[in-house]
Scaffold this motif. Structure first.
Motif, PDB file in Angstrom:
ATOM      1  N   SER A 116       0.879  -1.129   0.040  1.00  0.00           N
ATOM      2  CA  SER A 116       0.048  -0.051  -0.071  1.00  0.00           C
ATOM      3  C   SER A 116       0.791   1.090   0.127  1.00  0.00           C
ATOM      4  N   THR A 118       0.610   5.093   0.942  1.00  0.00           N
ATOM      5  CA  THR A 118      -0.336   6.140   1.699  1.00  0.00           C
ATOM      6  C   THR A 118       0.329   7.538   1.495  1.00  0.00           C
ATOM      7  N   TRP A 127      -5.010   9.189   2.197  1.00  0.00           N
ATOM      8  CA  TRP A 127      -5.438   8.180   1.038  1.00  0.00           C
ATOM      9  C   TRP A 127      -4.305   7.120   0.927  1.00  0.00           C
ATOM     10  N   ALA A 128      -5.088   5.967   0.467  1.00  0.00           N
ATOM     11  CA  ALA A 128      -3.915   4.739   0.311  1.00  0.00           C
ATOM     12  C   ALA A 128      -4.416   4.055  -1.007  1.00  0.00           C
ATOM     13  N   ASP A 130      -3.817   0.449  -3.085  1.00  0.00           N
ATOM     14  CA  ASP A 130      -3.173  -0.850  -2.910  1.00  0.00           C
ATOM     15  C   ASP A 130      -2.754  -1.659  -4.000  1.00  0.00           C
ATOM     16  N   ARG A 141      -8.333   5.220  -2.127  1.00  0.00           N
ATOM     17  CA  ARG A 141      -9.430   4.911  -0.935  1.00  0.00           C
ATOM     18  C   ARG A 141      -9.012   5.845   0.232  1.00  0.00           C
ATOM     19  N   ARG A 142     -10.033   6.355   0.749  1.00  0.00           N
ATOM     20  CA  ARG A 142      -9.835   7.334   1.953  1.00  0.00           C
ATOM     21  C   ARG A 142      -9.493   6.470   3.004  1.00  0.00           C
ATOM     22  N   VAL A 143      -8.563   6.591   3.885  1.00  0.00           N
ATOM     23  CA  VAL A 143      -8.090   6.116   5.064  1.00  0.00           C
ATOM     24  C   VAL A 143      -8.569   6.784   6.436  1.00  0.00           C
ATOM     25  N   SER A 144      -9.243   6.140   7.128  1.00  0.00           N
ATOM     26  CA  SER A 144      -9.826   6.924   8.437  1.00  0.00           C
ATOM     27  C   SER A 144      -8.365   7.148   9.319  1.00  0.00           C
ATOM     28  N   ALA A 147      -2.393   9.673   8.253  1.00  0.00           N
ATOM     29  CA  ALA A 147      -1.383   8.986   7.567  1.00  0.00           C
ATOM     30  C   ALA A 147      -0.257   8.563   8.587  1.00  0.00           C
TER      31      ALA A 147
END
Length: 153
Positions: A116, A118, A127-128, A130, A141-144, A147
């Motif tokens: 991944s 990020t 955002w990441a 993969d 995809r947005r990452v909660s 980072a």
């Protein structure tokens, strides 16, 4: 007028495959000045990418089980760019993964050569993107949360 001409020439050269470095999207003098930020070049992989300040070294690496090495950088257009070694020691062409980052890329191992990348945008959102074990990249995809600050090997 100069910026329009530079942008048009850059777009044409990129479209026909003559310009394929991370600096393709913006000329070096178009990089906004930020404290501690500049541009760097990797001695093995080449390219021009953002470094210093929030970008740190400006690059991250991953070594696959077959010996292939891949570099990830943030180009002067703030997009993620990547390049890797191929059989015989040659280098691939630079490929953009897109996105827009205000920090250096962070690469994490997800197991069995899945990785991944990020980044964090100007609003602080992580955002990441993969890469599967088969080498296919998914969408951003947005990452909660924020980072991570350090890669996880």
């Amino acid at each position: 007028m100069r910026k329009i001409r530079t942008t048009v020439v850059t777009a044409v050269l990129t479209a026909v495959g003559l310009l394929t470095t991370p600096a393709a999207a913006l000329a070096a003098d178009d990089v906004p000045a930020r404290p501690g930020m500049g541009t760097c070049t990797d001695r093995v992989f080449g390219g021009t990418f953002l470094c210093g300040g929030n970008y740190g070294e400006g690059k991250a690496f991953y070594k696959f089980s077959n010996g292939t090495e891949e570099i990830f950088v943030i180009g002067t257009d703030h997009a993620v760019w990547t390049r890797w070694t191929v059989v015989g020691g040659e280098l691939s062409r630079w490929t953009t993964l897109g996105g827009r980052s205000e920090i250096g890329p962070i690469v994490t191992n997800r197991g069995r050569d899945a990785v991944s990348v990020t980044i964090r945008d100007s609003q602080g959102t992580a955002w990441a993107r993969d890469r599967s074990t088969a080498g296919r990249w998914g969408d951003w995809r947005r990452v909660s949360g924020s980072a991570p600050s350090e890669p996880v090997a």
